[in-house]
Design a protein around this motif. Structure first.
Motif, PDB file in Angstrom:
ATOM      1  N   ASN A  83       5.958 -17.359 -12.019  1.00  0.00           N
ATOM      2  CA  ASN A  83       5.233 -16.242 -12.633  1.00  0.00           C
ATOM      3  C   ASN A  83       3.811 -16.065 -12.134  1.00  0.00           C
ATOM      4  O   ASN A  83       3.155 -15.100 -12.513  1.00  0.00           O
ATOM      5  N   THR A  84       3.311 -16.970 -11.341  1.00  0.00           N
ATOM      6  CA  THR A  84       1.917 -16.868 -10.909  1.00  0.00           C
ATOM      7  C   THR A  84       1.785 -17.156  -9.423  1.00  0.00           C
ATOM      8  O   THR A  84       2.650 -17.774  -8.813  1.00  0.00           O
TER       9      THR A  84
ATOM     10  N   ALA B   2      -3.239  -8.566 -11.506  1.00  0.00           N
ATOM     11  CA  ALA B   2      -4.122  -9.732 -11.571  1.00  0.00           C
ATOM     12  C   ALA B   2      -4.367 -10.133 -13.022  1.00  0.00           C
ATOM     13  O   ALA B   2      -4.511  -9.284 -13.890  1.00  0.00           O
ATOM     14  N   SER B   3      -4.438 -11.435 -13.256  1.00  0.00           N
ATOM     15  CA  SER B   3      -4.834 -11.916 -14.579  1.00  0.00           C
ATOM     16  C   SER B   3      -6.290 -12.355 -14.576  1.00  0.00           C
ATOM     17  O   SER B   3      -6.918 -12.442 -15.619  1.00  0.00           O
ATOM     18  N   ALA B   4      -6.834 -12.599 -13.399  1.00  0.00           N
ATOM     19  CA  ALA B   4      -8.248 -12.957 -13.255  1.00  0.00           C
ATOM     20  C   ALA B   4      -8.658 -12.699 -11.813  1.00  0.00           C
ATOM     21  O   ALA B   4      -7.838 -12.778 -10.904  1.00  0.00           O
ATOM     22  N   ARG B   5      -9.932 -12.386 -11.625  1.00  0.00           N
ATOM     23  CA  ARG B   5     -10.419 -12.138 -10.276  1.00  0.00           C
ATOM     24  C   ARG B   5     -11.902 -12.480 -10.206  1.00  0.00           C
ATOM     25  O   ARG B   5     -12.756 -11.604 -10.199  1.00  0.00           O
TER      26      ARG B   5
ATOM     27  N   CYS C 282      -0.786  -9.800  -3.188  1.00  0.00           N
ATOM     28  CA  CYS C 282       0.030 -10.089  -4.375  1.00  0.00           C
ATOM     29  C   CYS C 282       1.335  -9.315  -4.387  1.00  0.00           C
ATOM     30  O   CYS C 282       2.330  -9.778  -4.939  1.00  0.00           O
TER      31      CYS C 282
ATOM     32  N   THR D 139       3.061  -6.836  -9.062  1.00  0.00           N
ATOM     33  CA  THR D 139       2.254  -7.755  -9.862  1.00  0.00           C
ATOM     34  C   THR D 139       0.911  -7.144 -10.204  1.00  0.00           C
ATOM     35  O   THR D 139       0.488  -6.155  -9.611  1.00  0.00           O
TER      36      THR D 139
END
Length: 83
Positions: free
Chosen positions: A69-70, A40-43, A31, A38
């Motif tokens: 953005n992702t 993480a928003s989910a893992r 990332c 950056t």
């Protein structure tokens, strides 16, 4: 990462938190390449097979898509030769 005796739970297989840490570290390197900073928003993680004491594990993460953005990445943890 080599699975040490202190990383094994009562079953006896490697505790999932160590496997998650390995995959999450590869994720972080992937990332944050190209001087991006950056988080993480989910893992999510799927445990497909157990890791046992003495096995050598490695993780590889690759970007499969991105936008402004992702980014979507996938990680694979693979087993090496036990010693």
């Amino acid at each position: 990462m080599r699975v040490r005796p202190d990383m094994v739970d009562g079953h006896p297989i490697c505790h999932g938190a160590y496997l998650f840490t390995l995959a999450d570290s590869a994720f972080a390197y992937a990332c944050n390449n190209d001087n991006r900073s950056t988080v993480a928003s989910a893992r999510p993680i799927d445990f497909l097979s157990p890791a046992r004491e003495g096995e050598l594990l490695a993780a590889e993460d690759s970007e499969v898509g991105s936008s402004t953005n992702t980014a979507d990445l996938i990680a694979d943890a693979v087993e090496g030769n036990p010693q």
